[in-house]
Scaffold this active site. Structure first.
Site, PDB file in Angstrom:
ATOM      1  N   GLN A  78       0.842  -1.202   0.000  1.00  0.00           N
ATOM      2  CA  GLN A  78       0.000   0.000   0.000  1.00  0.00           C
ATOM      3  C   GLN A  78       0.872   1.245   0.000  1.00  0.00           C
ATOM      4  O   GLN A  78       1.231   1.787   1.040  1.00  0.00           O
ATOM      5  CB  GLN A  78      -0.940   0.002   1.207  1.00  0.00           C
ATOM      6  CG  GLN A  78      -1.979   1.083   1.085  1.00  0.00           C
ATOM      7  CD  GLN A  78      -3.114   0.918   2.074  1.00  0.00           C
ATOM      8  OE1 GLN A  78      -3.181  -0.013   2.845  1.00  0.00           O
ATOM      9  NE2 GLN A  78      -4.021   1.865   2.044  1.00  0.00           N
ATOM     10  N   PHE A  79       1.195   1.718  -1.212  1.00  0.00           N
ATOM     11  CA  PHE A  79       2.050   2.894  -1.342  1.00  0.00           C
ATOM     12  C   PHE A  79       1.392   4.131  -0.752  1.00  0.00           C
ATOM     13  O   PHE A  79       2.073   5.084  -0.366  1.00  0.00           O
ATOM     14  CB  PHE A  79       2.447   3.128  -2.803  1.00  0.00           C
ATOM     15  CG  PHE A  79       1.368   3.739  -3.657  1.00  0.00           C
ATOM     16  CD1 PHE A  79       1.297   5.111  -3.827  1.00  0.00           C
ATOM     17  CD2 PHE A  79       0.417   2.940  -4.281  1.00  0.00           C
ATOM     18  CE1 PHE A  79       0.303   5.679  -4.616  1.00  0.00           C
ATOM     19  CE2 PHE A  79      -0.574   3.483  -5.062  1.00  0.00           C
ATOM     20  CZ  PHE A  79      -0.631   4.862  -5.233  1.00  0.00           C
ATOM     21  N   THR A  80       0.070   4.134  -0.637  1.00  0.00           N
ATOM     22  CA  THR A  80      -0.620   5.321  -0.128  1.00  0.00           C
ATOM     23  C   THR A  80      -0.314   5.600   1.338  1.00  0.00           C
ATOM     24  O   THR A  80      -0.620   6.690   1.825  1.00  0.00           O
ATOM     25  CB  THR A  80      -2.145   5.212  -0.322  1.00  0.00           C
ATOM     26  OG1 THR A  80      -2.626   4.068   0.379  1.00  0.00           O
ATOM     27  CG2 THR A  80      -2.501   5.105  -1.799  1.00  0.00           C
TER      28      THR A  80
END
Length: 150
Positions: A78-80
């Site tokens: 989850q790069f967010t």
């Protein structure tokens, strides 16, 4: 590198309408990789997640790890998690690692977690649009970040 760990009674990942991974009792880990991260952050966080005492003992105290209870783990990239909304209303993701680096460190984290837990770890699909289903137990949710190198 950062993880958002949730104690769950069950969790699953769906990609394109197909279930690709599921677990029963254990931990769901959302993993974010910073642009400056290296392997030592992945190894440290894997050890921390495997040993994190967030499951109840006989007295109801959080004294057991997912490894202690023979639980399962599901890891979702989850790069967010490295999104910043400090300026304006549209998040900036400049601190998130680019996909090739992030994927390599994601894989290293999963491998290190499997070694710590001495069992396979379920995963989402790196870079895919995923639907994550979970039943948070407690709820127990922890944010753990490891300082970056460089």
């Amino acid at each position: 590198m950062v993880v958002l760990v949730q104690r769950v009674t069950g969790a699953s990942v769906e990609v394109g309408g197909t279930d690709v991974a599921s677990i029963g009792r254990g931990i769901l880990i959302f993993l974010g990789v910073h642009r400056l991260d290296a392997g030592q952050e992945a190894d440290w966080l894997a050890r921390k997640c495997a040993r994190l005492r967030i499951f109840p003992d006989e007295a109801g105290l959080m004294n057991r790890s997912v490894t202690d209870i023979q639980g399962q783990a599901l890891v979702v990239s989850q790069f967010t998690l490295y999104g910043s909304a400090a300026k304006g209303n549209r998040p900036s993701f400049v601190d998130a690692a680019k996909p090739p680096k992030a994927e390599a460190l994601y894989e290293r984290f999963v491998q290190a977690l499997e070694e710590e837990m001495r069992r396979p770890v379920a995963t989402g699909v790196f870079g895919a649009a995923m639907k994550v289903h979970l039943t948070n137990d407690g709820p127990v949710t922890l944010w753990i970040e490891r300082s970056r190198s460089g």
